[in-house]
Motif scaffolding. Structure first.
Motif, PDB file in Angstrom:
ATOM      1  N   ILE A 149      26.192 -20.872  12.897  1.00  0.00           N
ATOM      2  CA  ILE A 149      25.809 -21.660  14.065  1.00  0.00           C
ATOM      3  C   ILE A 149      24.664 -22.586  13.683  1.00  0.00           C
ATOM      4  CG2 ILE A 149      24.897 -21.574  16.424  1.00  0.00           C
ATOM      5  CD1 ILE A 149      26.180 -18.683  16.483  1.00  0.00           C
ATOM      6  N   LEU A 150      24.790 -23.840  14.070  1.00  0.00           N
ATOM      7  CA  LEU A 150      23.741 -24.834  13.853  1.00  0.00           C
ATOM      8  C   LEU A 150      23.202 -25.262  15.208  1.00  0.00           C
ATOM      9  CD1 LEU A 150      22.147 -26.878  12.089  1.00  0.00           C
ATOM     10  CD2 LEU A 150      24.089 -28.458  12.404  1.00  0.00           C
ATOM     11  N   GLY A 151      21.893 -25.190  15.369  1.00  0.00           N
ATOM     12  CA  GLY A 151      21.247 -25.731  16.559  1.00  0.00           C
ATOM     13  C   GLY A 151      20.441 -26.956  16.172  1.00  0.00           C
ATOM     14  N   THR A 152      20.647 -28.057  16.883  1.00  0.00           N
ATOM     15  CA  THR A 152      19.879 -29.281  16.615  1.00  0.00           C
ATOM     16  C   THR A 152      19.246 -29.779  17.895  1.00  0.00           C
ATOM     17  OG1 THR A 152      21.746 -30.796  16.970  1.00  0.00           O
ATOM     18  CG2 THR A 152      21.414 -29.945  14.729  1.00  0.00           C
ATOM     19  N   ASP A 153      18.104 -30.427  17.742  1.00  0.00           N
ATOM     20  CA  ASP A 153      17.409 -31.014  18.881  1.00  0.00           C
ATOM     21  C   ASP A 153      16.477 -32.087  18.339  1.00  0.00           C
ATOM     22  OD1 ASP A 153      17.062 -29.891  22.001  1.00  0.00           O
ATOM     23  OD2 ASP A 153      15.421 -31.168  21.323  1.00  0.00           O
ATOM     24  N   VAL A 154      16.053 -32.978  19.215  1.00  0.00           N
ATOM     25  CA  VAL A 154      15.137 -34.032  18.795  1.00  0.00           C
ATOM     26  C   VAL A 154      13.688 -33.555  18.846  1.00  0.00           C
ATOM     27  CG1 VAL A 154      14.799 -35.077  21.083  1.00  0.00           C
ATOM     28  CG2 VAL A 154      14.722 -36.528  19.015  1.00  0.00           C
ATOM     29  N   SER A 155      13.432 -32.472  19.561  1.00  0.00           N
ATOM     30  CA  SER A 155      12.073 -31.975  19.744  1.00  0.00           C
ATOM     31  C   SER A 155      11.720 -30.938  18.690  1.00  0.00           C
ATOM     32  CB  SER A 155      11.911 -31.366  21.142  1.00  0.00           C
ATOM     33  OG  SER A 155      10.700 -30.639  21.234  1.00  0.00           O
ATOM     34  N   THR A 156      10.684 -31.204  17.934  1.00  0.00           N
ATOM     35  CA  THR A 156      10.261 -30.250  16.907  1.00  0.00           C
ATOM     36  C   THR A 156       9.661 -28.988  17.524  1.00  0.00           C
ATOM     37  OG1 THR A 156       8.148 -31.423  16.725  1.00  0.00           O
ATOM     38  CG2 THR A 156       9.878 -32.019  15.160  1.00  0.00           C
ATOM     39  N   LEU A 211      17.594 -33.318  14.872  1.00  0.00           N
ATOM     40  CA  LEU A 211      18.606 -34.371  14.867  1.00  0.00           C
ATOM     41  C   LEU A 211      18.468 -35.186  16.145  1.00  0.00           C
ATOM     42  CD1 LEU A 211      22.189 -34.383  13.640  1.00  0.00           C
ATOM     43  CD2 LEU A 211      21.835 -34.968  16.044  1.00  0.00           C
ATOM     44  N   ASN A 212      18.518 -36.490  15.992  1.00  0.00           N
ATOM     45  CA  ASN A 212      18.457 -37.416  17.116  1.00  0.00           C
ATOM     46  C   ASN A 212      19.873 -37.879  17.428  1.00  0.00           C
ATOM     47  OD1 ASN A 212      18.006 -39.488  18.934  1.00  0.00           O
ATOM     48  ND2 ASN A 212      16.352 -40.424  17.760  1.00  0.00           N
ATOM     49  N   LEU A 213      20.359 -37.559  18.617  1.00  0.00           N
ATOM     50  CA  LEU A 213      21.714 -37.940  18.991  1.00  0.00           C
ATOM     51  C   LEU A 213      21.920 -39.448  19.034  1.00  0.00           C
ATOM     52  CD1 LEU A 213      22.366 -35.315  21.810  1.00  0.00           C
ATOM     53  CD2 LEU A 213      23.477 -35.398  19.566  1.00  0.00           C
ATOM     54  N   MET A 214      20.839 -40.219  19.056  1.00  0.00           N
ATOM     55  CA  MET A 214      20.954 -41.670  19.058  1.00  0.00           C
ATOM     56  C   MET A 214      21.054 -42.238  17.639  1.00  0.00           C
ATOM     57  SD  MET A 214      21.092 -42.916  22.109  1.00  0.00           S
ATOM     58  CE  MET A 214      20.452 -44.595  22.029  1.00  0.00           C
ATOM     59  N   ALA A 215      20.958 -41.394  16.633  1.00  0.00           N
ATOM     60  CA  ALA A 215      21.097 -41.878  15.252  1.00  0.00           C
ATOM     61  C   ALA A 215      22.504 -42.430  15.047  1.00  0.00           C
ATOM     62  CB  ALA A 215      20.826 -40.750  14.269  1.00  0.00           C
ATOM     63  N   SER A 216      22.627 -43.381  14.136  1.00  0.00           N
ATOM     64  CA  SER A 216      23.933 -44.019  13.915  1.00  0.00           C
ATOM     65  C   SER A 216      24.910 -43.107  13.191  1.00  0.00           C
ATOM     66  CB  SER A 216      23.757 -45.322  13.131  1.00  0.00           C
ATOM     67  OG  SER A 216      23.126 -45.059  11.882  1.00  0.00           O
TER      68      SER A 216
END
Length: 284
Positions: A149-156, A211-216
């Motif tokens: 499982i990978l969890g990603t978020d923009v907030s550190t 990870l930033n969901l707005m990244a290209s």
């Protein structure tokens, strides 16, 4: 004399610049009605920076070249991180009863296949660890697959809590009692605010990355089996919603599933996938 909280506000121009910056960087809309909320969250940063007021914070951010170093903290402060264990429980029941069995049936030729699940806006990790509990139970019963499982978020900030895997005891109320006994560790002598920790066996199967969901583009595997992206897109503009979903689909294996929040079901009407349940879509 220090400025009181009642009298201290961001200027309209500074709030508009912050709103535009957050929209550009992470896709989240901050309409004028959110101004007091943003101000309240930034007061902790003001104290950390030893600044006198929100006005001084605006000066530091935009007129004293503080933006480069402050941006990650600004993003942490203004992003919403609502999360719970077993939130929208129908999705976890569906994962157990339908999605995982279907995915494993597609891979009968593989011995002990690895199922990859991505919590794409993981916040503090409650969703990722809920997924882990469900899959751990299934794996123990079936003994024919592995999972990661990978969890990603923009907030550190929230990612750090996910890695610690320590939560207030009141948060675990939605976790079934059997899972609490299997997957949670309780302090022998709980303090005034009791906490629990996820057991090491689950923590080993869950990773967290920023990870930033707005990244290209996303540095993520392109054979993910299930992606959870729930109750996040409601904060995005429609064009950004479509772009994020398109990028996510690229990382699903054929036959994989994308789960949105029930409040976002209309977002899915433009998805070129097969809808199999409310807010649940399969890549074909």
């Amino acid at each position: 004399m220090p400025t009181s909280a009642e009298d201290d506000h961001l200027s309209v121009a500074d709030f508009q610049r912050i709103a535009a910056l957050i929209g550009e960087q992470v896709g989240i809309r901050l309409p004028p009605a959110k101004r007091l909320m943003v101000e309240g969250r930034l007061r902790k940063r003001i104290r950390a920076l030893h600044l006198a007021s929100l006005r001084a914070y605006g000066d530091y951010l935009f007129r004293q070249d503080g933006l480069g170093s402050e941006l990650p903290y600004l993003i942490n402060a203004v992003t919403t991180n609502k999360t719970d264990f077993f939130r929208e429980p129908e999705h976890f029941e569906l994962m157990e009863k339908m999605l995982v069995p279907d995915l494993l049936a597609q891979r009968l030729a593989e011995r002990n296949p690895l199922l990859k699940v991505w919590s794409a806006a993981s916040s503090t990790g409650a969703e990722a660890y809920t997924i882990a509990m469900v899959l751990a139970d299934m794996a123990a019963q079936r003994r024919d697959f592995r999972y990661s499982i990978l969890g990603t978020d923009v907030s550190t900030d929230v990612l750090a809590q996910g890695r610690r895997a320590i939560y207030p005891a009141e948060m675990i109320a939605p976790v079934p009692p059997g899972m609490q006994s299997r997957y949670l560790m309780f302090a022998r002598r709980p303090g005034p605010r009791p906490e629990v920790r996820i057991v090491p066996e689950l923590r080993r199967n869950v990773q967290f990355h920023r990870l930033n969901l707005m990244a290209s583009s996303f540095p993520i595997d392109r054979d993910v089996d299930i992606i959870f992206l729930r109750n996040v897109l409601i904060y995005f503009e429609k064009a950004d919603q479509a772009a994020v979903i398109s990028r996510l689909i690229d990382h699903l294996r054929p036959g994989g599933y994308l789960l949105l929040g029930h409040s976002e079901s209309m977002v899915g009407t433009s998805i070129t996938m097969r809808q199999v349940a409310p807010a649940v879509f399969q890549k074909i």
